[in-house]
Design a protein around this motif. Structure first.
Motif, PDB file in Angstrom:
ATOM      1  N   ILE A   1       0.860  -1.184   0.000  1.00 19.17           N
ATOM      2  CA  ILE A   1       0.000   0.000   0.000  1.00 19.17           C
ATOM      3  C   ILE A   1       0.897   1.234   0.000  1.00 19.17           C
ATOM      4  N   SER A   2       0.595   2.157  -0.881  1.00 21.21           N
ATOM      5  CA  SER A   2       1.400   3.383  -0.911  1.00 21.21           C
ATOM      6  C   SER A   2       0.589   4.547  -0.362  1.00 21.21           C
ATOM      7  N   THR A   3       1.296   5.531   0.171  1.00 20.17           N
ATOM      8  CA  THR A   3       0.627   6.715   0.709  1.00 20.17           C
ATOM      9  C   THR A   3       1.579   7.909   0.569  1.00 20.17           C
TER      10      THR A   3
ATOM     11  N   ALA B   1      -8.990  11.963   0.815  1.00 16.32           N
ATOM     12  CA  ALA B   1      -9.081  11.616   2.237  1.00 16.32           C
ATOM     13  C   ALA B   1     -10.508  11.779   2.736  1.00 16.32           C
ATOM     14  N   PHE B   2     -11.175  12.797   2.233  1.00 17.34           N
ATOM     15  CA  PHE B   2     -12.558  13.039   2.650  1.00 17.34           C
ATOM     16  C   PHE B   2     -13.443  11.873   2.231  1.00 17.34           C
TER      17      PHE B   2
ATOM     18  N   ALA C   1      -3.406   2.879  -3.435  1.00 17.45           N
ATOM     19  CA  ALA C   1      -2.857   4.129  -2.903  1.00 17.45           C
ATOM     20  C   ALA C   1      -3.897   4.712  -1.961  1.00 17.45           C
ATOM     21  N   LEU C   2      -3.472   5.048  -0.764  1.00 14.16           N
ATOM     22  CA  LEU C   2      -4.392   5.652   0.199  1.00 14.16           C
ATOM     23  C   LEU C   2      -3.779   6.959   0.690  1.00 14.16           C
ATOM     24  N   THR C   3      -4.609   7.860   1.161  1.00 16.03           N
ATOM     25  CA  THR C   3      -4.056   9.150   1.590  1.00 16.03           C
ATOM     26  C   THR C   3      -3.338   9.022   2.929  1.00 16.03           C
ATOM     27  N   GLU C   4      -2.474   9.992   3.200  1.00 15.06           N
ATOM     28  CA  GLU C   4      -1.741   9.977   4.462  1.00 15.06           C
ATOM     29  C   GLU C   4      -2.682  10.079   5.659  1.00 15.06           C
ATOM     30  N   ILE C   5      -3.835  10.689   5.450  1.00 10.81           N
ATOM     31  CA  ILE C   5      -4.734  10.902   6.577  1.00 10.81           C
ATOM     32  C   ILE C   5      -5.198   9.565   7.152  1.00 10.81           C
ATOM     33  N   ILE C   6      -5.724   8.732   6.276  1.00 15.97           N
ATOM     34  CA  ILE C   6      -6.234   7.441   6.745  1.00 15.97           C
ATOM     35  C   ILE C   6      -5.077   6.577   7.254  1.00 15.97           C
ATOM     36  N   CYS C   7      -3.906   6.693   6.630  1.00 13.05           N
ATOM     37  CA  CYS C   7      -2.770   5.870   7.042  1.00 13.05           C
ATOM     38  C   CYS C   7      -2.213   6.318   8.402  1.00 13.05           C
ATOM     39  N   HIS C   8      -2.101   7.620   8.593  1.00 15.35           N
ATOM     40  CA  HIS C   8      -1.630   8.081   9.908  1.00 15.35           C
ATOM     41  C   HIS C   8      -2.611   7.660  10.998  1.00 15.35           C
TER      42      HIS C   8
ATOM     43  N   LEU D   1       3.532   2.722   8.410  1.00 13.57           N
ATOM     44  CA  LEU D   1       3.010   1.643   9.254  1.00 13.57           C
ATOM     45  C   LEU D   1       1.498   1.506   9.051  1.00 13.57           C
ATOM     46  N   GLY D   2       0.805   2.642   9.052  1.00 11.42           N
ATOM     47  CA  GLY D   2      -0.648   2.610   8.852  1.00 11.42           C
ATOM     48  C   GLY D   2      -1.002   1.995   7.509  1.00 11.42           C
ATOM     49  N   ALA D   3      -0.219   2.328   6.495  1.00  8.73           N
ATOM     50  CA  ALA D   3      -0.479   1.764   5.164  1.00  8.73           C
ATOM     51  C   ALA D   3      -0.336   0.246   5.220  1.00  8.73           C
ATOM     52  N   ALA D   4       0.700  -0.223   5.925  1.00  8.24           N
ATOM     53  CA  ALA D   4       0.906  -1.665   6.046  1.00  8.24           C
ATOM     54  C   ALA D   4      -0.230  -2.314   6.840  1.00  8.24           C
TER      55      ALA D   4
END
Ligand code: SF4
Lengths: 256, 416
Positions: free
Chosen positions: A61-63, B405-406, A76-83, A246-249
């Motif tokens: 998963i990339s972010t 993100a939203f 690909a997921l945003t940094e927000i959800i991953c953090h 880490l969140g992405a993983a």
């Protein structure tokens, strides 16, 4: 099963390998101008360190800003959800994350199950970000690592009234010219950033307990300034810099 | 990777709104008429978008809207150039970009249509903002023409009897001003006829916007932004009524056939503030790629909302009320009530607020509104910073991440 999270930020690229048993390892390198290359290398280097092959990794998963540049990632997921996922994985009590990244800062609220309830990001400028600190360190001709050490020595922090990176830099230069001691300037810079970040957090309403992520969270001087500004303790995140990866993983592992 | 919608050519064709072609013809004809007005012995008045246009049409004056022109400049991506030119003239970058673009454009006849026709006089209504007062004063000096200021008091709680009387008086003074400018008596009958046509168009516009209460939505706010042009420039004419009748038919047909503008409509969103004219396509594709459909907005409905005040027996009173009560001339509390109604009516999952550097009256208070929408209605809200015309205030990577993100948070919310 093993999942990889790769966080391609504006300054550094981070990778984490994770299995059901826990974190296998993490790795950080500079992003440089080729995000794709950085993402590929950081993962290969980490896998090699752990004696793993690419085929051992089931999900990638990339972010981060460069998240869409990796064609070998499953998602690909945003940094927000991953953090959010990373901080929750490290401490499921966390409800609020202050993340100061290379070129932006954000505040993320989590619910009881670790889902992102709300988030807010800074305006489009480098004020109060990792880049801001770098520019200031350059102006002061000190290493960023020395910032916390200097800040504790300050007795009356200098006032940095401008938060625009460019204006603040010239303010710092004129403080230097006036002979203001470095430690007072560094403490003043921390204060200015803390005020800005806390104002951002107040926009969506701070929920306890709060943690900090991003490489900047390793700067204890800034962290204690933010604690003071918030009147709340910051719960230490053991792996602030690789928290997004880490969140992405974590999310990759969850995908199965 | 983000979900990519596979669009077969025929489905994409079906999604296209057919009436667009007709609208473009009408707008072209309108601007040709306006630009050749002098040759045809017609007068041209520049007027603000929320200004009472009916008396002008009744007196055969061609109304021209610098704000609509500003939107065209933005959509044509000619905003930066004109904004910079105005900054060289000494105007601050903080000034509304419609004003900056228009002030600069007047001096060079630039923009996508080579500038607006020279005005014979100006009509400025301050129901939208205070900026227009100074902007129109500048233009009145530049063109050396008379300026009529139509004053509508800000409405904090309710539109009081005194305020109503006052706005009614503004109409009477406006009629006298027009008599002086046109050199003939004010035509009351034509005015009433125009006012009725205006309300008819406003009601049709509301019907069109309401077709998006259906699932899937036959159109999005991006389409509404485009089709708004006629309600702004041609309300009060038969042309607008005919056009919106046709558009309503088309939308109802789409609803009956189940034609969706966003193929896999998962998230229904509400847009707040003006469009980002130079990024309409990108934004619409970005939202669609996340299966998000912007089914309603507070901007285009600012006009349809005017229709609620219709009173056939007292058309001046009705118009006074319509023009004074528009969306950005009311308090935050009333704005919240309006948002709440829309969120319920269109079954909204999330609110997207454009914090617009240009438009202070629209953007001021957005954070309070955002918080109230989240706390009291439990609807997530996103703020993106930009500007409607000045592209320098837009950062694609940041807006992109925020939208993505939203939608991720909306998805998480849906799952739980
Ligand atoms: S400030 Fe806002 S309301 Fe006023 S002219 Fe500009 S965009 Fe329109």
């Amino acid at each position: 099963m093993i999942a990889a999270g790769i966080d391609i930020g504006s300054i550094t690229t981070k990778a984490v390998l994770l299995s059901e048993e826990g974190i296998l390892g993490s790795h950080v390198r500079f992003t440089g101008y080729n995000a794709e290359q950085a993402g590929r290398t950081v993962l290969d280097e980490l896998a090699a360190q752990l004696g793993l092959k690419r085929k051992d990794i089931r999900r990638i998963i990339s972010t981060g800003y460069g998240r869409r540049s990796l064609d070998f990632a499953d998602r690909a997921l945003t940094e927000i959800i991953c953090h959010g996922a990373g901080a929750f994985y490290q401490n499921s009590g966390i409800r609020c994350i202050i993340d100061i990244g290379g070129q932006d800062s954000k505040v993320i609220l989590l619910d009881e199950t670790g889902k992102v309830k709300d988030f807010v990001m800074n305006d489009k400028c480098a004020a109060g970000t990792g880049r801001f600190l770098e520019v200031m360190a350059r102006a002061l001709e000190v290493d960023l690592e020395a910032f916390p050490v200097l800040a504790v020595k300050a007795t009356s922090p200098a006032r940095i009234s401008n938060l625009c990176t460019v204006f603040a830099e010239s303010e710092v230069i004129s403080l230097i010219a006036k002979g203001t001691p470095r430690e007072e300037i560094v403490a003043g810079i921390h204060q200015a950033i803390a005020q800005r970040v806390v104002a951002l957090a107040r926009r969506i309403g701070v929920r306890e307990p709060v943690t900090m992520t991003g490489g900047v969270a390793r700067n204890s001087g800034l962290v204690s300034e933010i604690e003071r500004e918030l009147s709340l303790p910051i719960i230490e995140n053991p792996l602030p810099q690789v928290n997004g990866a880490l969140g992405a993983a974590v999310l990759g592992l969850r995908m199965g | 990777m983000t979900a990519v919608n596979t669009i077969t050519p025929s489905a994409a064709d079906e999604r296209k709104i057919q009436s667009v072609k007709r609208m473009k013809e009408i707008m072209t004809a309108y601007y040709i008429d306006a630009k050749t007005a002098a040759e045809n012995n017609k007068k041209v008045a520049w007027i603000t978008s929320g200004g009472p246009v009916e008396p002008l049409i009744a007196m055969d004056v061609i109304p021209v809207y610098p704000e609509n022109h500003g939107a065209m400049i933005g959509a044509a991506k000619m905003g930066i150039d004109l904004c910079e030119r105005s900054e060289q003239m000494g105007y601050a970058r903080d000034l509304c970009s419609y004003a900056r673009a228009d002030i600069a454009c007047a001096t060079v006849d630039g923009g996508p249509i080579g500038g607006l026709p020279r005005p014979d006089f100006l009509v400025c209504c301050n129901n939208i903002c205070g900026t227009v007062l100074k902007w129109y004063e500048v233009q009145a000096r530049y063109f050396n023409v008379p300026l009529f200021i139509f004053d509508t008091p800000f409405i904090h709680t309710e539109f009081s009897i005194e305020a109503q009387k006052y706005v009614r008086r503004q109409f009477e003074e406006f009629f006298v001003f027009l008599e002086e400018q046109c050199g003939r008596r004010f035509d009351g009958d034509r005015f009433e006829e125009t006012a009725r046509l205006s309300y008819e168009a406003l009601h049709l516009w509301q019907d069109i916007l309401d077709t998006t209460t259906k699932r899937p939505s036959p159109m999005t706010a991006f389409d509404a932004f485009t089709h708004l042009a006629l309600i702004v420039t041609l309300r009060g004419t038969r042309t607008a009524v005919d056009y919106y009748t046709q558009l309503r038919e088309e939308m109802l047909g789409r609803v009956a056939r189940g034609v969706a503008m966003v193929p896999r409509e998962e998230h229904r969103l509400l847009w707040d503030n003006l469009p980002i004219w130079y990024r309409m396509r990108w934004l619409s594709e970005t939202f669609a790629s996340h299966n998000a459909s912007l089914v309603a907005d507070t901007y285009t409905s600012a006009w349809s909302g005017m229709g609620d005040h219709f009173d056939d027996k007292d058309l001046v009173g009705a118009l006074a009320s319509s023009y004074a009560n528009i969306y950005i001339n009311i308090s935050i509390d009333r704005m919240f009530e309006s948002l709440k109604k829309k969120i319920q009516k269109y079954e909204i999952d999330g609110l997207v607020m454009h914090s617009n550097r240009s438009c202070k009256p629209y953007s001021f208070g957005q954070y309070d509104l955002q918080r109230r929408v989240m706390d009291e209605l439990g609807v997530p809200a996103l703020v993106i910073e930009a500007d409607m015309v000045d592209e320098r205030a837009f950062s694609e990577a940041q807006v992109d991440t925020r939208i993505e993100a939203f939608v991720e948070t909306l998805r998480q919310k849906r799952v739980s």
